[in-house]
Design an enzyme around this catalytic site. Structure first.
Site: not given
Length: 338
Positions: A133-135, A159, A163
């Site tokens: 994810t870009d997060e 989260y 990741k």
């Protein structure tokens, strides 16, 4: 080619499987734990295909993973299985550490053990695609900047931290053991079959029921929105053409403030469902601002030039059309469930 997909009953995983079965001649082995976010209805169109197999297992179960590899002998892995809801990670982080970190570790080890048993030819062709994810990049304060593949990691919540941890494991298994891995980072996905806890379906479900539409803080947070079928096509391009050891960012250049996105959904609903709930003149009147999420990132935005130039992928879905199509899909889905 036989492709092992983890989390294939989830939102993104099911879109990838539908794409693989419906548009290619590949075989697909879907392994999924079937948590609350899974939806087997999303796979109805492929269930009877003789190129599709399903196994309900937890990716943390190494013994079962070993069985899957030995039984099906996959040529590639697309690892999508993950706990992915930020609010849930803030309240119950243990599940995210278990699935996203321990589960990825177990899958990497099972993949490595299997990969080392292959012939030279099949070993060279094997790929492990890790969908992230870009997060993991954290917060973009400057509205003129974009995340690139070289942006330093700076996760803000359990989260994204889990990741980021899984990404580091994947990179380490490539550098240390030579496992042929590739990592992708995508921005926010939208489209059919997304779980009702996510923003777009949440707003649709609550609006037609006449319930308050919760918006964090003032709704000024900015997100880029990628149609899930475009994401599925991107992942297949990465599988076919991606360079081992590389990272590819997948975005759509569709940046919207959360509040503006909710306004757009409400306008579509005003048109498609004009019989508003009692006491509601316009769906936007249901908007209710709530205290901000802990550690809430202001903006995510991805530079997709690498995957576009090197692999020839480009988004196909226009956001205005995609959002309207998505709203219509949920309305029809809700109607059929009643």
């Amino acid at each position: 080619m036989k492709i092992l997909v983890t989390g294939g009953a989830g939102f993104i995983g099911s879109a990838v499987i539908r794409y693989l079965i419906n548009t290619t001649q590949n075989y697909v082995i879907n392994i999924d734990k079937l948590t609350y976010a899974a939806n087997l209805q999303s796979l109805q169109t492929v269930l009877n295909c003789d190129r599709y197999y399903f196994e309900q297992i937890d990716i943390c179960n190494r013994q079962e993973l070993n069985r899957i590899f030995q039984q099906y002998q996959p040529d590639s892995v697309i690892h999508i299985a993950a706990e992915s809801h930020v609010d849930n990670s803030i309240n119950h982080s243990a599940n995210f550490i278990e699935t996203n970190i321990i589960g990825t570790y177990a899958l990497l080890e099972a993949s490595r053990y299997y990969w080392n048993s292959l012939t030279i030819k099949t070993k060279k062709a094997f790929r492990f695609i890790h969908v992230s994810t870009d997060e993991v990049y954290g917060n973009l304060e400057n509205t003129e900047l974009f995340f690139t593949e070289s942006t330093p990691y700076a996760p803000s919540n359990p989260y994204s931290a889990s990741k980021a941890s899984s990404d580091h494991l994947v990179n380490a298994w490539f550098r240390t053991y030579g496992l042929p891995t590739i990592i992708t980072h995508s921005t926010n996905n939208y489209g059919p079959f997304q779980h009702a806890e996510k923003l777009i379906p949440l707003i649709i479900y609550k609006a037609i029921k006449g319930q308050p539409l919760p918006i964090y803080a003032d709704g000024s947070q900015i997100r880029d929105w990628l149609y899930v079928e475009d994401h599925a096509k991107a992942l297949y391009q990465v599988l076919k053409k991606g360079k081992i050891g590389e990272t590819y960012n997948i975005g759509s250049n569709n940046e919207y403030k959360n509040i503006d996105l909710v306004y757009a959904i409400c306008e579509i609903l005003d048109e498609l469902v004009p019989n508003h709930p009692i006491g509601v003149k316009q769906y936007k009147n249901l908007i209710q601002f709530v205290p901000d999420r802990l550690g809430h990132d202001y903006r995510y935005a991805i530079d997709s030039s690498k995957i576009e130039k090197e692999l020839g992928w480009k988004k196909e879905e226009n956001f205005t059309n995609g959002l309207r199509k998505t709203v219509k899909w949920y309305l029809n889905y809700i109607k059929n469930k009643e």
